[in-house]
Motif scaffolding. Structure first.
Motif, PDB file in Angstrom:
ATOM      1  N   ASN A 245       0.826  -1.209   0.000  1.00 47.06           N
ATOM      2  CA  ASN A 245       0.000   0.000   0.000  1.00 47.06           C
ATOM      3  C   ASN A 245       0.860   1.260   0.000  1.00 47.06           C
ATOM      4  O   ASN A 245       0.590   2.223   0.735  1.00 47.06           O
ATOM      5  CB  ASN A 245      -0.952  -0.005   1.204  1.00 47.06           C
ATOM      6  CG  ASN A 245      -2.080   0.986   1.052  1.00 47.06           C
ATOM      7  OD1 ASN A 245      -2.482   1.322  -0.056  1.00 47.06           O
ATOM      8  ND2 ASN A 245      -2.591   1.477   2.171  1.00 47.06           N
ATOM      9  N   THR A 251      -8.307   6.864  -2.188  1.00 45.62           N
ATOM     10  CA  THR A 251      -9.098   6.026  -1.286  1.00 45.62           C
ATOM     11  C   THR A 251     -10.357   5.541  -2.002  1.00 45.62           C
ATOM     12  O   THR A 251     -10.841   6.176  -2.947  1.00 45.62           O
ATOM     13  CB  THR A 251      -9.488   6.803  -0.026  1.00 45.62           C
ATOM     14  OG1 THR A 251     -10.178   8.003  -0.424  1.00 45.62           O
ATOM     15  CG2 THR A 251      -8.265   7.176   0.784  1.00 45.62           C
ATOM     16  N   ASN A 277      -6.757  -4.356  -5.833  1.00 49.44           N
ATOM     17  CA  ASN A 277      -6.511  -3.255  -6.766  1.00 49.44           C
ATOM     18  C   ASN A 277      -6.238  -3.729  -8.190  1.00 49.44           C
ATOM     19  O   ASN A 277      -5.746  -2.962  -9.016  1.00 49.44           O
ATOM     20  CB  ASN A 277      -5.326  -2.401  -6.295  1.00 49.44           C
ATOM     21  CG  ASN A 277      -5.620  -1.646  -5.023  1.00 49.44           C
ATOM     22  OD1 ASN A 277      -5.029  -1.929  -3.974  1.00 49.44           O
ATOM     23  ND2 ASN A 277      -6.538  -0.676  -5.092  1.00 49.44           N
TER      24      ASN A 277
END
Length: 423
Positions: A245, A251, A277
């Protein structure tokens, strides 16, 4: 001692002396052949690569652009940047090859993929010298163009990329298209099976992330072909930062008209894992009209960008159309040079419309795909690029739910009027 013995002794001594003299003469002749250039290369005195470049500059028919894959003005900009790194001093034995010839030689090699023997005849430079010049100039280009490839480091910059993907390809929350290719090379000496891939060829791997404007955001090349495609991705700095991350991605937020928060994602194909992701297609054939089929169609449209980037790369830099007859470290430099030059030429105002004129990339009007001209250029020809192997993987339930949310969006609030006709 008798006179016959004296004669024999003198004859033996004469033989030894004559044999020694003959060997010295033969050694001088061999040394002579090593030092002197053939008559072909002596002609540099009257016509060299510099003369060739001057002739190409005088032409108005685009020969220079085709020869070096860039206009003269852009060539001069790049030459000024790398001259301090590639300029050599004259010696008592010969004059150094000028920087402009070194750069032109390397660019023409990348543009055509011609053998060093062919380049030697064009530039009047020996193959041995060319084998040294090309890697040196490639390394210099990589060094001076470092800033041409840079991943966003702020949420604001990632959001700009996401906005472009949504505007151009109707895929929200997409911050890049990711893919990898095996680049075929000759079998490296004493490497065993280290570079032997699933296609039974030898290769190094190019991993890339691109934005919606067909530019590289990230590139990694050099991983051995024997490593599984999933393992190649896990070994990249991109994956490691994503896993920790550390990419500063925006966000998670709501898709328009939906109630579930979803993250910003990279789109990929079946060779990659489905992760928080990273979005990939549903495997297998999906029923027409289903949300899974609509999702696959929309993801495929967004992924078309990276397919086009790899396509234009091999269409322009034809050295990538055949296996690279180079050792892995030199092949790595050649591939990375092409990658950096792609961004450099795309971002340069003078060269952009020459490198990728209108119609080069695929375009779409109301769902109808119009194939880019790069496909015509590569039609019927081979490429050293080999796609990653598709691998089925199980994914966490929470990640499956994210993909489902995208799929639901594409058949409800985010549905395109014409998508049912083309999916």
């Amino acid at each position: 001692m008798s006179s016959s013995d004296d004669d024999l002794l003198m004859a033996s001594a004469a033989f030894v002396i004559m044999n020694s003299i003959l060997k010295k003469e033969e050694k001088k002749k061999r040394r002579h052949r090593r030092w002197w250039m053939t008559s072909t290369f002596k002609s540099r005195i009257t016509y060299s690569g510099s003369n060739l470049l001057e002739d190409l500059r005088r032409e108005d028919s685009g020969h220079f652009n085709n020869f070096c894959r860039m206009p003269p003005a852009t060539f001069d900009v790049l030459l000024e940047m790398i001259t301090p790194m590639i300029k050599k001093e004259d010696t008592n034995f010969r004059k150094a090859i000028p920087p402009q010839e070194r750069l032109a030689l390397t660019l023409h090699f990348l543009a055509t993929g011609n053998s060093f023997s062919s380049l030697a005849m064009t530039f009047k430079i020996s193959k041995q010298t060319i084998s040294t010049v090309v890697p040196e100039v490639c390394e210099a280009i990589i060094q001076v163009l470092q800033d041409q490839i840079k991943m966003p480091d702020t949420e604001e910059n990632w959001l700009k990329i996401a906005d472009e993907y949504e505007k151009q390809w109707n895929f929200p929350h997409c911050v890049g298209s990711i893919d990898g290719k095996h680049v075929q090379i000759q079998a490296p000496a004493t490497s065993g099976s280290n570079f032997f891939n699933y296609k039974s060829t030898f290769s190094i791997v190019l991993m890339a992330l691109v934005d919606a404007d067909y530019n590289f955001l990230y590139a990694d090349v050099g991983c051995e072909g024997r490593i599984s495609d999933g393992g190649v991705f896990r070994n990249t700095s991109l994956f490691q930062k994503l896993d920790k991350n550390e990419l500063n991605l925006p966000t998670e937020s709501l898709l328009e008209g939906r109630q579930k928060l979803v993250p910003y994602v990279f789109v990929a194909d079946d060779a990659f894992p489905l992760k928080y992701n990273i979005m990939k297609p549903y495997s297998g054939l999906q029923q027409k009209g289903s949300r899974e089929r609509s999702y696959n169609y929309r993801l495929s449209r967004a992924r078309r960008v990276v397919e086009n980037v790899f396509g234009i790369l091999s269409a322009i830099f034809r050295v990538l159309r055949r296996p690279l007859l180079l050792e892995p470290d030199k092949a790595e430099r050649v591939v990375m040079t092409c990658v950096y030059l792609h961004n450099f030429l795309r971002k340069n105002k003078i060269s952009k419309n020459i490198y990728t004129p209108n119609g080069t990339f695929d375009s779409e009007i109301n769902g109808e795909i119009r194939e880019g001209t790069w496909r015509n250029t590569c039609q019927g020809e081979t490429s050293s690029f080999v796609s990653f192997q598709r691998v089925g993987r199980r994914s966490a339930k929470s990640v499956e739910e994210i993909r489902t949310e995208f799929a639901e969006y594409f058949v409800t609030n985010g549905k395109l009027q014409w998508q049912d006709e083309y999916e």
